[in-house]
Design a protein around this motif. Structure first.
Motif, mmCIF file in Angstrom:
data_model
loop_
_atom_site.group_PDB
_atom_site.id
_atom_site.type_symbol
_atom_site.label_atom_id
_atom_site.label_comp_id
_atom_site.label_asym_id
_atom_site.label_seq_id
_atom_site.Cartn_x
_atom_site.Cartn_y
_atom_site.Cartn_z
ATOM 1 N N ALA A 106 0.829 -1.212 0.000
ATOM 2 C CA ALA A 106 0.000 0.000 0.000
ATOM 3 C C ALA A 106 0.856 1.253 0.000
ATOM 4 O O ALA A 106 0.555 2.228 -0.696
ATOM 5 C CB ALA A 106 -0.919 -0.017 1.224
ATOM 6 N N GLY A 107 1.940 1.232 0.775
ATOM 7 C CA GLY A 107 2.791 2.410 0.896
ATOM 8 C C GLY A 107 3.498 2.774 -0.388
ATOM 9 O O GLY A 107 3.634 3.960 -0.721
ATOM 10 N N ILE A 108 3.958 1.775 -1.128
ATOM 11 C CA ILE A 108 4.630 2.044 -2.403
ATOM 12 C C ILE A 108 3.662 2.686 -3.393
ATOM 13 O O ILE A 108 4.045 3.538 -4.202
ATOM 14 C CB ILE A 108 5.244 0.748 -2.975
ATOM 15 C CG1 ILE A 108 6.432 0.304 -2.121
ATOM 16 C CG2 ILE A 108 5.673 0.936 -4.430
ATOM 17 C CD1 ILE A 108 7.044 -1.021 -2.536
ATOM 18 N N ALA A 109 2.390 2.297 -3.308
ATOM 19 C CA ALA A 109 1.392 2.810 -4.252
ATOM 20 C C ALA A 109 0.746 4.108 -3.792
ATOM 21 O O ALA A 109 -0.158 4.630 -4.451
ATOM 22 C CB ALA A 109 0.306 1.755 -4.467
ATOM 23 N N LEU A 119 -4.104 3.927 10.216
ATOM 24 C CA LEU A 119 -5.154 4.625 10.950
ATOM 25 C C LEU A 119 -6.402 4.837 10.098
ATOM 26 O O LEU A 119 -7.528 4.827 10.619
ATOM 27 C CB LEU A 119 -4.634 5.976 11.449
ATOM 28 C CG LEU A 119 -3.533 5.918 12.515
ATOM 29 C CD1 LEU A 119 -3.108 7.335 12.892
ATOM 30 C CD2 LEU A 119 -3.993 5.156 13.754
ATOM 31 N N LYS A 120 -6.208 5.014 8.804
ATOM 32 C CA LYS A 120 -7.347 5.139 7.899
ATOM 33 C C LYS A 120 -8.160 3.853 7.883
ATOM 34 O O LYS A 120 -9.382 3.875 7.742
ATOM 35 C CB LYS A 120 -6.843 5.475 6.494
ATOM 36 C CG LYS A 120 -7.932 5.684 5.458
ATOM 37 C CD LYS A 120 -7.323 6.006 4.108
ATOM 38 C CE LYS A 120 -8.382 6.185 3.031
ATOM 39 N NZ LYS A 120 -7.787 6.443 1.698
ATOM 40 N N GLY A 121 -7.470 2.717 8.006
ATOM 41 C CA GLY A 121 -8.157 1.436 8.121
ATOM 42 C C GLY A 121 -8.208 0.608 6.861
ATOM 43 O O GLY A 121 -8.579 -0.573 6.896
ATOM 44 N N TYR A 122 -7.805 1.192 5.731
ATOM 45 C CA TYR A 122 -7.828 0.451 4.473
ATOM 46 C C TYR A 122 -6.982 1.197 3.443
ATOM 47 O O TYR A 122 -6.584 2.354 3.666
ATOM 48 C CB TYR A 122 -9.257 0.299 3.940
ATOM 49 C CG TYR A 122 -9.921 1.610 3.579
ATOM 50 C CD1 TYR A 122 -9.889 2.098 2.279
ATOM 51 C CD2 TYR A 122 -10.571 2.363 4.554
ATOM 52 C CE1 TYR A 122 -10.486 3.308 1.953
ATOM 53 C CE2 TYR A 122 -11.170 3.575 4.236
ATOM 54 C CZ TYR A 122 -11.123 4.040 2.932
ATOM 55 O OH TYR A 122 -11.716 5.237 2.610
ATOM 56 N N SER A 123 -6.710 0.553 2.335
ATOM 57 C CA SER A 123 -5.953 1.197 1.256
ATOM 58 C C SER A 123 -6.641 0.929 -0.075
ATOM 59 O O SER A 123 -7.013 -0.208 -0.373
ATOM 60 C CB SER A 123 -4.513 0.679 1.205
ATOM 61 O OG SER A 123 -4.498 -0.720 0.998
ATOM 62 N N GLU A 124 -6.795 1.977 -0.872
ATOM 63 C CA GLU A 124 -7.416 1.810 -2.189
ATOM 64 C C GLU A 124 -6.422 1.294 -3.215
ATOM 65 O O GLU A 124 -6.772 0.528 -4.108
ATOM 66 C CB GLU A 124 -7.987 3.132 -2.701
ATOM 67 C CG GLU A 124 -9.120 3.705 -1.870
ATOM 68 C CD GLU A 124 -8.625 4.781 -0.921
ATOM 69 O OE1 GLU A 124 -7.398 4.808 -0.643
ATOM 70 O OE2 GLU A 124 -9.463 5.582 -0.459
ATOM 71 N N ASN A 125 -5.164 1.723 -3.087
ATOM 72 C CA ASN A 125 -4.158 1.396 -4.090
ATOM 73 C C ASN A 125 -3.058 0.539 -3.474
ATOM 74 O O ASN A 125 -2.555 0.839 -2.391
ATOM 75 C CB ASN A 125 -3.546 2.677 -4.662
ATOM 76 C CG ASN A 125 -4.598 3.557 -5.309
ATOM 77 O OD1 ASN A 125 -5.392 3.105 -6.115
ATOM 78 N ND2 ASN A 125 -4.613 4.839 -4.943
ATOM 79 N N TRP A 159 -5.862 -3.253 10.131
ATOM 80 C CA TRP A 159 -6.400 -2.502 9.009
ATOM 81 C C TRP A 159 -6.581 -3.485 7.851
ATOM 82 O O TRP A 159 -6.193 -4.651 7.956
ATOM 83 C CB TRP A 159 -5.462 -1.346 8.611
ATOM 84 C CG TRP A 159 -4.147 -1.828 8.062
ATOM 85 C CD1 TRP A 159 -3.149 -2.436 8.754
ATOM 86 C CD2 TRP A 159 -3.730 -1.797 6.694
ATOM 87 N NE1 TRP A 159 -2.122 -2.785 7.908
ATOM 88 C CE2 TRP A 159 -2.453 -2.393 6.636
ATOM 89 C CE3 TRP A 159 -4.293 -1.322 5.519
ATOM 90 C CZ2 TRP A 159 -1.741 -2.539 5.443
ATOM 91 C CZ3 TRP A 159 -3.580 -1.450 4.330
ATOM 92 C CH2 TRP A 159 -2.316 -2.047 4.308
ATOM 93 N N MET A 160 -7.163 -3.052 6.754
ATOM 94 C CA MET A 160 -7.445 -3.932 5.619
ATOM 95 C C MET A 160 -6.598 -3.541 4.427
ATOM 96 O O MET A 160 -6.734 -2.440 3.876
ATOM 97 C CB MET A 160 -8.926 -3.872 5.250
ATOM 98 C CG MET A 160 -9.854 -4.276 6.399
ATOM 99 S SD MET A 160 -9.542 -5.948 7.004
ATOM 100 C CE MET A 160 -10.251 -6.902 5.669
ATOM 101 N N GLY A 161 -5.697 -4.448 4.045
ATOM 102 C CA GLY A 161 -4.868 -4.246 2.871
ATOM 103 C C GLY A 161 -5.484 -4.923 1.662
ATOM 104 O O GLY A 161 -6.683 -4.838 1.418
ATOM 105 N N THR A 162 -4.649 -5.644 0.911
ATOM 106 C CA THR A 162 -5.143 -6.342 -0.269
ATOM 107 C C THR A 162 -4.828 -7.828 -0.148
ATOM 108 O O THR A 162 -3.950 -8.238 0.616
ATOM 109 C CB THR A 162 -4.519 -5.769 -1.550
ATOM 110 O OG1 THR A 162 -5.155 -6.350 -2.685
ATOM 111 C CG2 THR A 162 -3.025 -6.053 -1.621
#
Length: 380
Positions: A106-109, A119-125, A159-162
């Protein structure tokens, strides 16, 4: 049964020798970074298998993801990934390496700081990744979940990744795990099922029977693994049970709890308690405090899993809770805070954190900070 949408895109590649298939599972035209933990893969032969499978490929390696992955470490991996234009990851290790790699993906994207993503709880990219699992426990190899620690503040959040694109599960890699690692892995898998099963009665016969099947299987293989931790079929059942315990299947259309996990995360953040061990301490306390709320499901659980059929309903409920704690202890784990020298100061810190966040966990959203205090006090 509640409405639900189900989709699990992870390809499971299960069995001995399957690490050799990495070259066909990872696209040829990617810039690859492989992530690892502290180095156990160099001792059990997994590192050599991975390198052999990817012979001729270019890749970089990132080492040092902790047993409870720290955002401070993962930021370094994200920075390296951006510098090297990494667009594909391979996580090689246990659930913590996999959890950490989800945040790296998530961080690279993203341009957002890694902790803010948590803290946001999820990642879109996210950039895509695959896994080679070495420690069955968390189910991270076939779910979106990830739990990250911030060392500087002693905080730990889920949190929710992919989902991984694929996960290789070779039971032979478990042969070198310590007895404590296996005990914590079995406790983790067992508790994952309880968090989805010991909630609201009468929701789904299918989900109940599936959950009970995993529970019974874990209970059956646990003592046999102690006797022979190099039995392939036993370790295959252990590995697959940990995956099935938390890969979205047994939660379809049913309410979930997760209060035990949230409290357990705090014990890990504050004391470094192994995750599965923290659950073995907290889960019996959760059941003791919420036994009236969970009364009907505890009766069913006691009868179907522990064959408890005699006595009054309250006696059977109490016996089911008692036998749950006995199971965790049979794994070789302590189940009381006092056994780990954890006292009232920690209980009050966790209570304060929950109250300040305004959280309310559990299938009925009634596990507040004050209820968490009751649960922890019952675990002393």
């Amino acid at each position: 049964m509640k409405n639900f949408i189900f989709q699990n895109p992870t390809k499971l590649v299960f069995g001995k020798g399957q690490i050799a298939r990495l070259s066909e599972l990872i696209p040829d035209d990617v810039n690859l970074m492989i992530t690892y933990g502290g180095g156990s893969v160099t001792k059990n032969g997994v590192h050599e298998q991975v390198k052999a499978a990817l012979k001729g490929r270019k890749f970089i390696e990132f080492w040092g993801i902790e047993a409870n992955p720290q955002v401070e470490t993962l930021r370094r991996a994200i920075s390296l990934g951006k510098i090297e234009n990494i667009n594909y990851l391979l996580a090689v290790g246990g659930g913590s390496v996999l959890d950490g790699t989800k945040l790296i993906a998530a961080g690279i994207a993203s341009d957002m700081d890694a902790w803010n993503i948590v803290l946001k709880g999820y990642s879109e990219n996210n950039i895509p990744f695959g896994t080679v699992l070495t420690v069955p426990a968390t189910g991270s190899e076939m779910n979106q979940g990830s739990v990250i620690t911030r060392k500087e503040t002693q905080e730990k959040y889920g949190w929710m990744g992919t989902y991984p694109q694929f996960s290789i599960l070779d039971p032979e890699v478990t042969y070198t795990l310590s007895e404590h690692q296996i005990a914590c892995g079995l406790a983790d898998a067992y508790t994952h099922v309880l968090e989805q099963y010991l909630t609201t009665p009468g929701q789904s016969r299918l989900m109940d029977r599936w959950a009970e099947g995993v529970l019974l299987s874990v209970m059956e293989i646990a003592p046999k693994i102690k006797e022979n931790p190099r039995d392939y079929n036993l370790m295959a059942d252990y590995m697959l049970a940990a995956t099935l315990a938390l890969n979205d299947f047994i939660r379809m259309g049913v309410t979930q709890d997760w209060a035990t996990h949230q409290i357990g995360h705090e014990l890990t953040a504050l004391h470094g308690t192994t995750h599965g061990h923290s659950l073995a301490i907290v889960m019996p306390g959760t059941l003791r405090v919420l036994k009236q709320q969970k009364h009907d499901k505890l009766l069913q659980y006691g009868e179907r899993v522990f064959s408890i059929t005699e006595g009054s309903e309250q006696e059977r409920v109490d016996k089911a809770i008692e036998m749950t704690e006995e199971f965790y202890r049979s794994l070789g784990l302590t189940t009381r805070l006092s056994e780990e020298n954890i006292g009232n100061e920690t209980i009050e810190i966790i209570t304060k954190r929950f109250n300040e966040r305004g959280v309310a966990f559990g299938e009925n959203q009634n596990v507040t900070g004050n209820v968490a205090r009751e649960i922890l006090k019952s675990c002393v």
